[in-house]
Write a protein that holds these residues in place. Structure first.
Motif, PDB file in Angstrom:
ATOM      1  N   HIS A  43      49.030  36.817  40.094  1.00 27.48           N
ATOM      2  CA  HIS A  43      47.780  37.282  39.487  1.00 27.48           C
ATOM      3  C   HIS A  43      47.079  38.326  40.353  1.00 27.48           C
ATOM      4  O   HIS A  43      45.981  38.774  40.025  1.00 27.48           O
ATOM      5  CB  HIS A  43      46.834  36.110  39.235  1.00 27.48           C
ATOM      6  CG  HIS A  43      47.358  35.119  38.244  1.00 27.48           C
ATOM      7  ND1 HIS A  43      47.592  35.403  36.920  1.00 27.48           N
ATOM      8  CD2 HIS A  43      47.718  33.815  38.404  1.00 27.48           C
ATOM      9  CE1 HIS A  43      48.057  34.342  36.306  1.00 27.48           C
ATOM     10  NE2 HIS A  43      48.154  33.363  37.185  1.00 27.48           N
ATOM     11  N   GLY A  44      47.687  38.663  41.488  1.00 25.95           N
ATOM     12  CA  GLY A  44      47.095  39.661  42.370  1.00 25.95           C
ATOM     13  C   GLY A  44      46.001  39.128  43.282  1.00 25.95           C
ATOM     14  O   GLY A  44      45.265  39.907  43.885  1.00 25.95           O
ATOM     15  N   ILE A  45      45.900  37.803  43.388  1.00 32.84           N
ATOM     16  CA  ILE A  45      44.939  37.175  44.290  1.00 32.84           C
ATOM     17  C   ILE A  45      45.699  36.253  45.245  1.00 32.84           C
ATOM     18  O   ILE A  45      46.877  35.954  45.033  1.00 32.84           O
ATOM     19  CB  ILE A  45      43.851  36.384  43.526  1.00 32.84           C
ATOM     20  CG1 ILE A  45      44.484  35.299  42.641  1.00 32.84           C
ATOM     21  CG2 ILE A  45      42.987  37.330  42.689  1.00 32.84           C
ATOM     22  CD1 ILE A  45      43.488  34.405  41.912  1.00 32.84           C
ATOM     23  N   LEU A  81      35.844  31.154  44.436  1.00 33.61           N
ATOM     24  CA  LEU A  81      35.999  32.595  44.222  1.00 33.61           C
ATOM     25  C   LEU A  81      37.420  33.019  44.585  1.00 33.61           C
ATOM     26  O   LEU A  81      38.021  32.448  45.492  1.00 33.61           O
ATOM     27  CB  LEU A  81      35.015  33.392  45.100  1.00 33.61           C
ATOM     28  CG  LEU A  81      33.535  33.296  44.747  1.00 33.61           C
ATOM     29  CD1 LEU A  81      32.696  34.002  45.821  1.00 33.61           C
ATOM     30  CD2 LEU A  81      33.266  33.892  43.382  1.00 33.61           C
ATOM     31  N   PRO A  82      37.954  34.045  43.921  1.00 30.87           N
ATOM     32  CA  PRO A  82      39.279  34.535  44.297  1.00 30.87           C
ATOM     33  C   PRO A  82      39.246  35.224  45.654  1.00 30.87           C
ATOM     34  O   PRO A  82      38.215  35.740  46.091  1.00 30.87           O
ATOM     35  CB  PRO A  82      39.628  35.525  43.185  1.00 30.87           C
ATOM     36  CG  PRO A  82      38.323  35.941  42.611  1.00 30.87           C
ATOM     37  CD  PRO A  82      37.386  34.784  42.797  1.00 30.87           C
ATOM     38  N   VAL A  83      40.390  35.207  46.309  1.00 30.88           N
ATOM     39  CA  VAL A  83      40.559  35.792  47.639  1.00 30.88           C
ATOM     40  C   VAL A  83      41.581  36.917  47.522  1.00 30.88           C
ATOM     41  O   VAL A  83      42.535  36.813  46.758  1.00 30.88           O
ATOM     42  CB  VAL A  83      41.018  34.703  48.633  1.00 30.88           C
ATOM     43  CG1 VAL A  83      41.338  35.284  49.981  1.00 30.88           C
ATOM     44  CG2 VAL A  83      39.951  33.608  48.743  1.00 30.88           C
ATOM     45  N   HIS A  84      41.390  37.987  48.301  1.00 35.28           N
ATOM     46  CA  HIS A  84      42.216  39.185  48.173  1.00 35.28           C
ATOM     47  C   HIS A  84      42.795  39.631  49.513  1.00 35.28           C
ATOM     48  O   HIS A  84      42.281  39.270  50.580  1.00 35.28           O
ATOM     49  CB  HIS A  84      41.378  40.328  47.594  1.00 35.28           C
ATOM     50  CG  HIS A  84      40.700  39.963  46.316  1.00 35.28           C
ATOM     51  ND1 HIS A  84      41.352  39.970  45.103  1.00 35.28           N
ATOM     52  CD2 HIS A  84      39.438  39.542  46.064  1.00 35.28           C
ATOM     53  CE1 HIS A  84      40.509  39.590  44.158  1.00 35.28           C
ATOM     54  NE2 HIS A  84      39.338  39.317  44.710  1.00 35.28           N
TER      55      HIS A  84
END
Length: 128
Positions: A43-45, A81-84
């Motif tokens: 998912h890109g996270i 929260l999502p992480v990147h």
């Protein structure tokens, strides 16, 4: 076991991920981990397993004391929260209570001032 610093120094998995101690003391730990491209899911996270691993490592550092071996009995995490890639995560573990050979610890994972996850671990000290 000598204590959390020695345990963390021997932790191959945590060291491979760049987990670094900021503060270690009885019943408390603060660690950081940089999020790299290798930690990103489809998912890109960041994969939640890496966030869990950071929190679990902080938990281990907070609940282990010299002369004893303490392990996780149970643990749960809420992802907030999502992480990147490029984020620097900080996990802060705090001992809430000890009873017999068991304990309860709360770990907050932050990106700067933002809370990205909350983790609760229940520990068990093994008999010598």
């Amino acid at each position: 076991m000598d204590g959390p610093a020695e345990m963390l120094a021997a932790d191959v998995a945590s060291n491979a991920l760049g987990i670094t101690p900021v503060e270690l003391r009885d019943g408390y730990a603060k660690l950081t981990m940089p999020v790299t491209d290798l930690m990103i899911n489809g998912h890109g996270i960041a994969h939640g397993g890496y966030v869990f691993l950071l929190a679990d490592t902080a938990f281990a550092c907070a609940c282990n004391k010299p002369g004893a071996v303490t392990v996780a009995a149970t643990a749960e995490i809420d992802f907030i929260l999502p992480v990147h890639t490029g984020d620097l995560l900080e996990a802060e573990a705090v001992e809430r209570t000890l009873f017999g050979r068991s304990g309860i610890y709360d770990i907050t994972v932050r990106r700067g001032a933002e809370i990205v996850a909350e983790f609760r671990g229940r520990s068990r000290t093994l008999k010598s």
